[in-house]
Design a protein around this motif. Structure first.
Motif, PDB file in Angstrom:
ATOM      1  N   VAL A   1      10.275 -49.963 -53.376  1.00  0.00           N
ATOM      2  CA  VAL A   1      10.782 -49.300 -52.170  1.00  0.00           C
ATOM      3  C   VAL A   1      11.218 -47.880 -52.501  1.00  0.00           C
ATOM      4  O   VAL A   1      10.911 -46.929 -51.771  1.00  0.00           O
ATOM      5  CB  VAL A   1      11.957 -50.109 -51.578  1.00  0.00           C
TER       6      VAL A   1
ATOM      7  N   GLU B   1       9.626 -44.567 -50.863  1.00  0.00           N
ATOM      8  CA  GLU B   1      10.368 -43.621 -50.024  1.00  0.00           C
ATOM      9  C   GLU B   1      10.309 -42.213 -50.606  1.00  0.00           C
ATOM     10  O   GLU B   1      10.199 -41.242 -49.865  1.00  0.00           O
ATOM     11  CB  GLU B   1      11.826 -44.077 -49.850  1.00  0.00           C
TER      12      GLU B   1
ATOM     13  N   ARG C   1       8.039 -51.350 -41.639  1.00  0.00           N
ATOM     14  CA  ARG C   1       9.236 -51.539 -42.459  1.00  0.00           C
ATOM     15  C   ARG C   1      10.318 -52.247 -41.660  1.00  0.00           C
ATOM     16  O   ARG C   1      11.187 -52.907 -42.190  1.00  0.00           O
ATOM     17  CB  ARG C   1       9.758 -50.188 -42.946  1.00  0.00           C
TER      18      ARG C   1
ATOM     19  N   ALA D   1       9.300 -56.574 -42.467  1.00  0.00           N
ATOM     20  CA  ALA D   1       9.810 -55.991 -43.706  1.00  0.00           C
ATOM     21  C   ALA D   1       9.140 -56.602 -44.927  1.00  0.00           C
ATOM     22  O   ALA D   1       9.125 -57.812 -45.090  1.00  0.00           O
ATOM     23  CB  ALA D   1      11.308 -56.177 -43.787  1.00  0.00           C
TER      24      ALA D   1
ATOM     25  N   TYR E   1      12.406 -54.191 -48.195  1.00  0.00           N
ATOM     26  CA  TYR E   1      12.909 -53.506 -46.997  1.00  0.00           C
ATOM     27  C   TYR E   1      13.855 -54.379 -46.179  1.00  0.00           C
ATOM     28  O   TYR E   1      14.579 -53.875 -45.337  1.00  0.00           O
ATOM     29  CB  TYR E   1      11.754 -53.009 -46.129  1.00  0.00           C
TER      30      TYR E   1
ATOM     31  N   VAL F   1       1.404 -52.532 -45.064  1.00  0.00           N
ATOM     32  CA  VAL F   1       2.602 -51.759 -45.400  1.00  0.00           C
ATOM     33  C   VAL F   1       2.602 -50.489 -44.561  1.00  0.00           C
ATOM     34  O   VAL F   1       1.583 -50.092 -44.005  1.00  0.00           O
ATOM     35  CB  VAL F   1       2.671 -51.377 -46.900  1.00  0.00           C
ATOM     36  N   GLU F   2       3.758 -49.891 -44.461  1.00  0.00           N
ATOM     37  CA  GLU F   2       3.882 -48.675 -43.684  1.00  0.00           C
ATOM     38  C   GLU F   2       3.699 -47.483 -44.612  1.00  0.00           C
ATOM     39  O   GLU F   2       4.589 -47.120 -45.377  1.00  0.00           O
ATOM     40  CB  GLU F   2       5.254 -48.619 -43.013  1.00  0.00           C
TER      41      GLU F   2
END
Lengths: 392, 141, 154, 306
Positions: free
Chosen positions: A101, A105, A232, A236, A240, A302-303
């Motif tokens: 994660v 990010e 997310r 999740a 997340y 996934v995002e």
């Protein structure tokens, strides 16, 4: 979608064009400065990645898939790892998931800042471009420090991650984030108050909520039109659920809203990264991963920074995937661009194209090289020989 | 709405040093975890070949001369390496390591990208054996 | 709408055409349907505004199986509904869903190029991914396609 | 003796070589300033010279289906126009080499020649980017030319002459930037529009139409167009300084004034976003022309009263 007939004047954008640093061919039919039709031709950087996974082991495929995209490489590897791990019925340790994660990010910050610069450059505002890219270096340096590479980080292995975060690195990340947060606040101010810049973004390329739903837009492009769609939050994955993300949406649906959504997402990313650093679970980085994966299929989503990344993975019980299907977020958003283009000024085209944050090499995944006399299809050996000859 | 929002940055930059890095005149120190050229420590190697099996870029060849006597030679193609460090993760003996100080790997001569690790005598024997194979493409070009 | 209720709705919507419905993973619903029912099923999902078409995956089940499988993935938050359609290898053909979902054209063009499945009624069949001089009748994602020498196949 | 003087004036000083090098120096200052505003290093001092030499030495590709003569001649005319205009303006604060009543009008038209040639060059090639660029360049020219002319008329009226040397002599004792601020603004912005600098770079917006009208140019032709532009930058700055910022004076002071003006111009370039062509036209006709006209009328009324 396809070009309208009876066209007057066709402006080609790409495959070589200064607006697009990646090869892709668009044709815009224009009447004066007004666009009346748009069409697209992909495939200039098609590398046969989906086919390539069919004769590589899962471990090797992961690195191949990571190279689908240079900007959002980590999310590709994460999507593939999560899918294969689910098929193999193992789960990466919590610390590994948290680091996934964290890197994801950081990558989102890098991607959004890159996009901010590109967007500004397309509008002819090079100063914002230079500053946002200067500040992006901060996050690239952080990623280099954590993973060892500036791009294509190769953080993941099947069953976990390779790199750990120690105290020093955590401090460096916090320091970098503080700087970036201050700058991001400034950029939010710039894109919402700079009069000249707003003349190019406000009310341009509007996609309404309904259109966005109908065209199936994903990611920040959809969220700028008020569609609450973020994996997310919705589904999740990785860690997340432990470090929740707040959804950022805007309602205007124009280019300004797309700028604002992405910049506001940066603040979310800063917050999530800090949360991860504050509460990083202790433990192993990897679990043992069997070489052979049980038969079955899975869908892993996934995002990515650009939107929903879709992986369909089918295993046949060996150490090689039967079929891997990749759908990158640019493809559904591309449809929205082509629809939006009609009725806009030619001068707005690069902006609208860039507004979805397109990643063309993401679209093209299947090996061909242009330039031989008889064929565009080259074998690996020919390609290698060509490279050797070329640089001799 | 302001006419311009970035004037402070612009004016401030006039008195600040430029953000541009003056590489190669001024070199920044590489971060500790940077992945540079691969190094192989032959002492613990068992010749299992997992590293070359997992390498996504076919950059590694473990040549087993004599498994019992632990005579292995590692042929490393730097030009193919993608610096993903999967080999480092795959190696159970911890023989492999990516050095953070060797990262300026560009060269004009393609032969510098073929690196052999191992006992010098072993490398020499391999090079003698493969000279015929390698001489051919060189002659063609 | 939570993912469970969304899946419940989807299975009710698709019930009349479903030959087989499974849940291979949590939050997933796989429904096997006939190619002829595809349009009706997609329309049902569309009319109920159940999610959006994520993508269309083509899978070559192999020469022995003699079939291709097309997977129409619909996403709705965490819920995923997949319509599975099979079509024979010797005469692969499915109807186009572009009439219902216009943005499917890019996915359908990919299917046409990569698998050689004819999609009846798709508005545009121009090359999208493959090079212009790619030989006709060679479909790279089929299992019998040999990776090394694309021009030698016919 | 007169011929020798003419040859020197045309080829070496203040025309010809001197103005070419001076133009390149100004271009360097401009580029360096923009780079510094963007927190970059910017080019080294010889970069414009190096660029020009490199381009001049390169092969010039003449596309098929163009009028080859026009293709070759247009850049030459563009540069010649810019160079000729330098003969009538007080370069670095010295007296202009040539002067006659009405030379202001001639200079302004010589300065427009570059844009005109650019437009023609774009229209001459079949390339679509060139065509769109040419259309935009000419559209833009028609939008700024009238306001700029009005803006430069102001000093001419108060000095009661069409002669540049007379106007600049008058400006020595009257800082016209104070009495005619709108005229000054319009003149500076008009100069930026003329040189297609951001935010008025729609005719050569690289992200939309590559290099606009000059897309097909390479090698010599491109170099000549670029040189012409650098020369125009210098001539334009000189003209504005001479008219509005205290006329010809001590060359060093004059030079400092043009540089200050260049800092402002570079700042505007780096801070503003490119306008779409219709926004540019709208801006000029809606504000530029009206303001310049308003000031013009006020001036005439004032003269009438006085």
């Amino acid at each position: 979608m396809q070009s309208q007939q009876g066209n007057k004047f066709t402006i080609p954008i790409g495959p070589q064009h200064p607006a697009l640093k990646e090869p892709e061919h668009f044709e815009f039919n224009v009447d004066g400065e007004l666009v009346t039709g748009a069409s697209v031709r992909l495939g200039y950087v098609h590398r046969g990645i989906e086919k390539g996974t069919e004769n590589r082991s899962f471990v090797q495929s992961m690195y191949l898939l990571e190279r689908v995209c240079g900007i959002c490489s980590h999310v590709h590897a994460t999507a593939f790892c999560l899918g294969v791990e689910r098929l193999a019925e193992i789960e990466a340790p919590p610390r590994a998931q948290a680091i996934r994660v964290l890197v994801a990010e950081l990558e989102r910050i890098h991607s959004h800042m890159l996009w901010l610069g590109v967007g500004a450059h397309e509008a002819g505002f090079d100063t914002l471009f230079m500053y946002s890219w200067r500040d992006r270096e901060t996050v690239l340096n952080l990623l280099e420090d954590i993973t060892g590479n500036r791009i294509n980080y190769s953080t993941n292995v099947l069953g976990g991650v390779k790199c750990d975060i120690d105290r020093e690195q955590a401090a460096a990340i916090r320091q970098g984030l503080d700087f970036l947060e201050e700058r991001t606040t400034h950029y939010l101010d710039v894109v919402t108050s700079d009069m000249m810049f707003l003349r190019r973004t406000r009310g341009v390329g509007v996609m309404t909520y309904d259109e966005s739903q109908r065209l199936g837009a994903v990611g920040p492009t959809a969220r700028a039109s008020g569609v609450a769609r973020d994996l997310r939050v919705d589904a999740a994955y990785a860690a997340y659920d432990k470090y929740p993300v707040n959804l950022v949406t805007e309602t205007a649906g124009d280019l300004e809203a797309r700028f604002v959504v992405r910049i506001k997402e940066l603040f979310e990313s800063f917050r999530v990264i800090r949360a991860v650093l504050d509460d990083l679970p202790e433990g192993d980085l990897t679990t043992r991963m069997p070489r052979r994966v049980k038969e079955g299929d899975t869908i892993s989503r996934v995002e990515a920074p650009r939107g929903e990344l879709f992986y369909y993975i089918k295993s046949n019980g060996t150490d090689t995937a039967e079929r891997v299907k990749v759908r990158t977020p640019t493809l559904p958003n591309m449809a929205s661009v082509l629809t939006l283009a009609v009725g806009h000024q030619l001068a707005d085209m690069p902006m609208i194209l860039v507004g979805i944050d397109p990643c063309f090499s993401c679209n093209d995944r299947m090996v061909s090289v242009k330039g031989t006399l008889d064929s565009q299809c080259w074998t690996w050996e020919q390609l290698r020989q060509y490279g050797i000859e070329y640089y001799r | 709405m302001k006419l311009t929002t970035m004037w402070k940055d612009a004016l401030g930059s006039l008195i600040k040093p430029a953000a541009t890095q003056r590489y190669p005149f001024v070199r920044r120190e590489a971060p500790e975890h940077l992945r540079g050229q691969l190094h192989w420590d032959p002492s613990a190697c068992t010749g299992c070949g997992l590293c070359s099996k997992d390498c996504p870029a076919d950059a590694l060849e473990v040549i087993v001369l004599d498994k019992k006597a632990k005579r292995f030679v590692m042929h490393y193609h730097v030009d193919r390496c993608t610096f993903c460090a999967q080999c480092v993760a795959s190696c159970r003996q911890g023989c492999l390591d990516m050095e953070s100080d060797e990262w300026e790997l560009a060269a004009l001569d393609p032969r510098t990208f073929d690196i052999y690790y191992g006992n010098e005598a072993d490398i020499a024997s391999i090079l003698d054996g493969s000279t015929e194979e390698e001489a051919e493409p060189a002659a063609a070009g | 709408m939570s993912a469970e209720t969304a899946l419940q709705t989807a299975s009710e919507l698709l019930e009349q055409w479903a030959k087989e419905a499974t849940t291979p993973e949590p939050f997933r619903l796989d429904v096997v349907i006939e190619p002829d029912d595809l349009l009706a099923a997609v329309k049902a999902l569309r009319d109920a505004s159940w999610g959006y078409l994520s993508t269309i995956t083509g899978v070559d089940l192999g020469v022995e199986a003699g079939e291709f499988e097309l997977l129409y993935h619909f996403s709705n938050g965490a819920a995923l509904a997949t319509l599975r359609v099979r079509t024979p290898r010797d005469n692969p053909s499915v109807p186009s869903v572009c009439g219902i979902i216009p943005t499917a054209t890019l996915y359908e063009r990919e299917i046409i190029e990569m698998f050689g499945i004819s999609v009846e009624g798709t508005p545009n069949t121009d090359r999208l991914f493959l090079p212009d001089d790619w030989p006709d009748g060679v479909y790279p994602l089929r299992k019998d396609y040999i990776y090394d020498d694309p021009t030698a196949q016919a | 003796m007169n011929t020798l003087r003419a040859v020197i004036a045309l080829l070496f000083f203040p025309g010809g070589l001197f103005i070419l090098f001076a133009g390149m120096a100004y271009e360097w200052v401009d580029r360096k300033l923009i780079a510094r505003f963007q927190n970059r290093i910017g080019p080294r001092w010889f970069q414009p010279l190096a660029d020009s030499i490199k381009l001049l030495a390169k092969e010039e590709v003449i596309p098929t289906d163009v009028n080859a003569i026009l293709f070759v001649v247009l850049p030459v005319i563009a540069l010649a126009g810019a160079l000729a205009s330098a003969l009538y303006v007080p370069i670095i604060g010295l007296e202009p080499s040539y002067s006659f009543s009405g030379d202001l009008i001639v200079t302004l038209y010589l300065l427009s020649l570059l844009t005109l040639c650019t437009g023609l060059a774009g229209a001459n090639t079949l390339d679509r980017f060139s065509l769109v660029g040419a259309t935009r360049a000419l559209t833009q020219m028609f939008s700024y030319e009238a306001p700029v002319l009005l803006a430069l008329l102001g000093p001419a009226i108060v000095a009661e002459s069409w002669k540049i040397s007379v106007i600049s002599e008058y400006a020595k004792s009257h800082w016209l930037i104070i009495t005619q601020p709108i005229g000054f603004l319009v003149a500076v912005i008009g100069l930026m529009g003329k040189l297609e600098m951001p935010p008025f770079d729609a005719p050569e917006a690289e992200t939309e139409i590559v290099a606009g009208a000059l897309t097909e140019y390479s090698g010599r032709g491109l170099a000549l167009f670029h040189l012409g532009k650098s020369v125009e930058l210098m001539v334009g700055l000189t003209l504005v300084t001479a008219f509005y910022l205290g006329g010809v004076a001590n060359p060093l002071l004059f030079f400092a004034k043009t540089l200050m003006l260049l800092v402002v111009v570079a700042g505007v370039q780096s801070l503003l976003t490119r306008l779409r062509i219709e926004q540019t036209v709208g801006l000029w006709w809606r504000y530029g022309a009206l303001l310049a006209l308003a000031q013009f009328l006020v001036m005439i009324a004032y003269e009438g009263v006085a």
